[in-house]
Design a protein around this motif. Structure first.
Motif, PDB file in Angstrom:
ATOM      1  N   HIS A 185       0.687  -1.092  -0.518  1.00 18.24           N
ATOM      2  CA  HIS A 185       0.235  -0.260  -0.150  1.00 18.24           C
ATOM      3  C   HIS A 185       0.765   1.470   0.137  1.00 18.24           C
ATOM      4  O   HIS A 185       0.051   2.634  -1.046  1.00 18.24           O
ATOM      5  CB  HIS A 185      -0.891   0.208   1.707  1.00 18.24           C
ATOM      6  N   LEU A 186       2.222   1.557   0.872  1.00 15.88           N
ATOM      7  CA  LEU A 186       2.641   2.311   1.081  1.00 15.88           C
ATOM      8  C   LEU A 186       3.946   2.754  -0.495  1.00 15.88           C
ATOM      9  O   LEU A 186       3.923   3.787  -1.110  1.00 15.88           O
ATOM     10  CB  LEU A 186       3.978   2.233   1.816  1.00 15.88           C
ATOM     11  N   TYR A 187       4.190   1.319  -1.190  1.00 14.45           N
ATOM     12  CA  TYR A 187       4.976   1.801  -2.308  1.00 14.45           C
ATOM     13  C   TYR A 187       3.834   2.004  -3.483  1.00 14.45           C
ATOM     14  O   TYR A 187       3.929   2.984  -4.685  1.00 14.45           O
ATOM     15  CB  TYR A 187       4.906   0.529  -2.926  1.00 14.45           C
ATOM     16  N   ARG A 188       2.098   1.720  -3.845  1.00 13.44           N
ATOM     17  CA  ARG A 188       1.472   2.726  -4.575  1.00 13.44           C
ATOM     18  C   ARG A 188       1.584   4.357  -4.339  1.00 13.44           C
ATOM     19  O   ARG A 188       1.061   4.709  -4.794  1.00 13.44           O
ATOM     20  CB  ARG A 188       0.348   1.540  -4.596  1.00 13.44           C
ATOM     21  N   ALA A 189       1.077   4.281  -2.925  1.00  9.47           N
ATOM     22  CA  ALA A 189       1.593   5.443  -2.110  1.00  9.47           C
ATOM     23  C   ALA A 189       2.558   6.221  -2.787  1.00  9.47           C
ATOM     24  O   ALA A 189       2.733   7.638  -3.068  1.00  9.47           O
ATOM     25  CB  ALA A 189       1.134   5.882  -1.010  1.00  9.47           C
TER      26      ALA A 189
ATOM     27  N   THR B 117       7.625   9.198   0.345  1.00 14.67           N
ATOM     28  CA  THR B 117       8.092   9.079  -0.453  1.00 14.67           C
ATOM     29  C   THR B 117       9.539   8.183  -1.119  1.00 14.67           C
ATOM     30  O   THR B 117      10.293   7.781  -2.338  1.00 14.67           O
ATOM     31  CB  THR B 117       9.166  10.513  -0.182  1.00 14.67           C
ATOM     32  N   ALA B 118       9.784   7.434  -0.126  1.00 14.57           N
ATOM     33  CA  ALA B 118      11.386   5.795   0.093  1.00 14.57           C
ATOM     34  C   ALA B 118      11.415   5.271   1.026  1.00 14.57           C
ATOM     35  O   ALA B 118      10.717   5.031   2.144  1.00 14.57           O
ATOM     36  CB  ALA B 118      12.575   7.149  -0.157  1.00 14.57           C
ATOM     37  N   PHE B 119      11.537   4.413   0.693  1.00 11.20           N
ATOM     38  CA  PHE B 119      11.764   2.908   1.189  1.00 11.20           C
ATOM     39  C   PHE B 119      13.070   3.057   1.990  1.00 11.20           C
ATOM     40  O   PHE B 119      14.036   3.837   1.029  1.00 11.20           O
ATOM     41  CB  PHE B 119      11.104   1.722   1.634  1.00 11.20           C
ATOM     42  N   VAL B 120      13.280   3.097   3.335  1.00 10.65           N
ATOM     43  CA  VAL B 120      15.018   2.822   3.468  1.00 10.65           C
ATOM     44  C   VAL B 120      15.184   1.582   5.100  1.00 10.65           C
ATOM     45  O   VAL B 120      14.706   1.622   5.631  1.00 10.65           O
ATOM     46  CB  VAL B 120      15.361   4.245   4.616  1.00 10.65           C
TER      47      VAL B 120
ATOM     48  N   VAL C 140       9.583   3.789   6.286  1.00 14.94           N
ATOM     49  CA  VAL C 140       9.249   4.550   5.356  1.00 14.94           C
ATOM     50  C   VAL C 140       9.284   6.293   5.564  1.00 14.94           C
ATOM     51  O   VAL C 140       9.052   6.942   6.320  1.00 14.94           O
ATOM     52  CB  VAL C 140       7.757   3.906   5.147  1.00 14.94           C
ATOM     53  N   ARG C 141      10.192   6.814   4.160  1.00 16.40           N
ATOM     54  CA  ARG C 141      10.272   8.476   4.437  1.00 16.40           C
ATOM     55  C   ARG C 141       9.129   9.127   3.875  1.00 16.40           C
ATOM     56  O   ARG C 141       8.813   8.213   3.104  1.00 16.40           O
ATOM     57  CB  ARG C 141      11.534   8.149   3.753  1.00 16.40           C
TER      58      ARG C 141
END
Length: 269
Positions: A114-118, A145-148, A156-157
């Motif tokens: 879900h966060l990826y799609r956001a 905006t990005a995964f870290v 998730v940033r």
């Protein structure tokens, strides 16, 4: 899925031979037959094709053992093979190998999707986030905006609309409702994430408190000639320092110099 093509299958077997010569220093047709269940004629063809790719003198045939052995001049055709693959194969073969378990944080694949799609669609989503300071989770509207990964846990940033600044949110501390996430609205124009867009280069060297022999050992540990340069995003500098123990008095490495730049100096055009 369609079966692999003969050419691809042959390359897989040749890569296997390459890795076997690199790690074991010896190889013969039986290795292919036992591992891939191919016929003797096919194993002979694969071995012949692989040997043809080597430079003269890289392998020597031992007539007594009936096998090819790597010489001091041997260099793998496909580059240095994977250490992890060899370790797993050797472990299954009975080699004593022990690796300390990691204390992994749970990672919710559905949340990450879900966060990826956001991130992809530049959506603002609503989540509940549990911090270390608050007694209960706090509702937040964030624009991811990005995964870290800091090597131990995933973040998730995102731009936090409550704090009006970019923050890193530990994924395992996020509670969400799928309906709320799917109902995310398109985000307005976000401010520039200056910490994400800038880079920091750390010049590291053996810590000053070490004896000369200890400094030499540290250089051997890291394969360096006195200094080590590491470049990370400024937003990740804190994680890098903590992960590598550079903030500890007993650290074997210390930061000699720190420089900032607007682009990654190590990137290639």
């Amino acid at each position: 899925m369609s079966p692999p093509t003969p050419r691809y299958a042959s390359e897989v077997r040749q890569r296997f031979l390459d890795g076997l010569l690199f790690w074991e220093g010896r190889v013969n047709r039986r290795d292919l037959i036992d591992t891939f269940r191919v016929s003797q004629p096919q194993a002979a063809l694969d071995l012949k094709a692989y040997l043809a790719a080597l430079l003269p003198g890289q392998v020597i045939y031992d007539t007594r053992q009936r096998r090819y052995e790597a010489s001091a001049a041997f260099r793998p055709v496909f580059g240095v093979p994977s250490i992890d693959t060899w370790l797993e194969r050797s472990r299954l073969a009975g080699l004593a190998i022990e690796v300390l378990p990691t204390l992994d944080r749970p990672l919710d694949a559905s949340l990450m999707a879900h966060l990826y799609r956001a991130i992809r669609d530049r959506k603002t989503v609503h989540v509940a986030y549990q911090t270390m300071r608050r007694a209960s989770a706090e509702d937040r509207s964030i624009t991811p905006t990005a995964f870290v990964s800091d090597g131990q846990r995933w973040h998730v940033r995102a731009y936090c609309h409550l704090r009006e600044a970019y923050r890193d949110f530990v994924l395992s501390r996020i509670a969400f409702s799928a309906d709320q996430v799917e109902a995310g609205v398109e985000s307005a124009e976000l401010p520039v994430d200056s910490e994400w867009c800038s880079w920091v280069t750390l010049r590291l060297a053996p810590a000053a408190h070490l004896e000369e022999n200890q400094k030499r050992a540290v250089c051997w540990d890291y394969g360096i000639d006195g200094e080590l340069f590491v470049t990370v995003r400024r937003a990740l500098e804190f994680y890098a320092i903590r992960r590598w123990g550079l903030d500890r008095a007993e650290s074997r490495l210390s930061i000699v110099e720190r420089t900032e730049s607007a682009s990654n100096p190590g990137a290639t055009a």
